[in-house]
Design a protein around this motif. Structure first.
Motif, PDB file in Angstrom:
ATOM      1  N   LEU A  71       0.835  -1.210   0.000  1.00  0.00           N
ATOM      2  CA  LEU A  71       0.000   0.000   0.000  1.00  0.00           C
ATOM      3  C   LEU A  71       0.863   1.251   0.000  1.00  0.00           C
ATOM      4  N   MET A  72       1.948   1.214   0.763  1.00  0.00           N
ATOM      5  CA  MET A  72       2.853   2.370   0.797  1.00  0.00           C
ATOM      6  C   MET A  72       3.513   2.584  -0.559  1.00  0.00           C
ATOM      7  N   ARG A  73       3.728   1.514  -1.295  1.00  0.00           N
ATOM      8  CA  ARG A  73       4.278   1.637  -2.645  1.00  0.00           C
ATOM      9  C   ARG A  73       3.252   2.251  -3.606  1.00  0.00           C
ATOM     10  N   ILE A 169       9.346   6.120   2.910  1.00  0.00           N
ATOM     11  CA  ILE A 169       8.186   6.316   3.779  1.00  0.00           C
ATOM     12  C   ILE A 169       8.314   7.632   4.537  1.00  0.00           C
ATOM     13  N   ARG A 170       7.277   8.448   4.453  1.00  0.00           N
ATOM     14  CA  ARG A 170       7.261   9.737   5.143  1.00  0.00           C
ATOM     15  C   ARG A 170       6.209   9.783   6.248  1.00  0.00           C
ATOM     16  N   ALA A 171       5.275   8.855   6.273  1.00  0.00           N
ATOM     17  CA  ALA A 171       4.270   8.809   7.336  1.00  0.00           C
ATOM     18  C   ALA A 171       4.932   8.398   8.646  1.00  0.00           C
ATOM     19  N   LEU A 195      15.895   1.250   8.275  1.00  0.00           N
ATOM     20  CA  LEU A 195      15.723   1.744   6.909  1.00  0.00           C
ATOM     21  C   LEU A 195      14.552   2.720   6.745  1.00  0.00           C
ATOM     22  N   THR A 196      13.715   2.869   7.780  1.00  0.00           N
ATOM     23  CA  THR A 196      12.529   3.720   7.676  1.00  0.00           C
ATOM     24  C   THR A 196      12.769   5.030   8.409  1.00  0.00           C
ATOM     25  N   PRO A 197      12.847   6.147   7.701  1.00  0.00           N
ATOM     26  CA  PRO A 197      13.173   7.432   8.338  1.00  0.00           C
ATOM     27  C   PRO A 197      12.185   7.807   9.442  1.00  0.00           C
ATOM     28  N   GLY A 198      12.724   8.203  10.590  1.00  0.00           N
ATOM     29  CA  GLY A 198      11.890   8.694  11.675  1.00  0.00           C
ATOM     30  C   GLY A 198      11.045   7.656  12.383  1.00  0.00           C
TER      31      GLY A 198
END
Length: 230
Positions: A71-73, A169-171, A195-198
């Motif tokens: 879904l994120m893609r 990913i920004r969410a 690997l996922t920012p924040g």
């Protein structure tokens, strides 16, 4: 009121989320994503997008986490917050692929799927998981059935490397894992977190592969905290 779409894992239905939904109470509108009608993870993701509101928070456990990454893609702009629970972004190793193929062969031929479901509990939940949790999981597996298990396992087997989705990913993202998960060890969640920012990483003690049913109060608290992030 925020909408939270919850995606079950392989061989599961909404029952795997029932206790967490109850712990969340009326604070959130919870919808269960349909993972029973498609043959691929991407197909499951597209169906969930078609059924979901324009903007929503998202949580997936095990295979559901893989679907969440699809879904994120496909539509990252629609997802306000993301929780990835006891999942794996890596493609299967050769050994893991052989295990899935063998599992499908055994399940496809068994005449007693309930017994197979009972045997799988040793990998799914913590040794101290209460009897009612174990019974609920067996009944869920039997209800979903062998055919759905085989179909979903093929979908998981065919997945690519989902790590490529993570850096974009920004969410706000919470990575959650049971400390004693034998199917997707904590190291796999640490890799997703790295690997996922924040993102934030939460390891739940005394818990196996299915925190939403094993530790629903803890998962509900973490999801409530996540939903406050923007």
């Amino acid at each position: 009121m925020q909408t939270l779409v919850l995606i079950p894992g392989l061989g599961s239905d909404g029952a795997v989320w029932r206790r967490t939904v109850a712990a969340l109470g009326s604070r959130v509108e919870c919808l269960i994503g349909d993972t029973h009608s498609d043959d691929t993870l991407a197909g499951m993701a597209r169906r969930i997008l078609d059924q979901a509101p324009e903007r929503f928070a998202l949580a997936g456990v095990s295979m559901g986490g893989m679907v969440a990454l699809e879904l994120m893609r496909l539509a990252p702009e629609r997802i306000t917050q993301l929780a990835l629970i006891d999942t794996n972004a890596l493609p299967d190793t050769l050994g893991r692929k052989m295990y899935r193929l063998l599992a499908n062969l055994v399940v496809g031929r068994t005449r007693n799927f309930r017994r197979q479901a009972e045997r799988s509990l040793a990998l799914l939940v913590h040794p101290n998981a209460p009897d009612d949790v174990r019974a609920e999981l067996v009944e869920m597996s039997v209800r979903v059935g062998a055919r759905a298990y085989v179909r979903q396992n093929r979908a998981v087997l065919a997945r690519g490397d989902l790590r490529e989705v993570l850096p974009g990913i920004r969410a706000p993202t919470s990575v959650i894992v049971g400390q004693d998960d034998r199917m997707t060890p904590v190291s796999l969640s640490r890799e997703i977190h790295r690997l996922t920012p924040g993102s934030t990483l939460h390891v739940i003690p005394g818990c196996g592969h299915l925190p939403p049913v094993e530790k629903p109060e803890a998962v509900a608290a973490l999801l409530s905290e996540l939903l406050q992030r923007s």
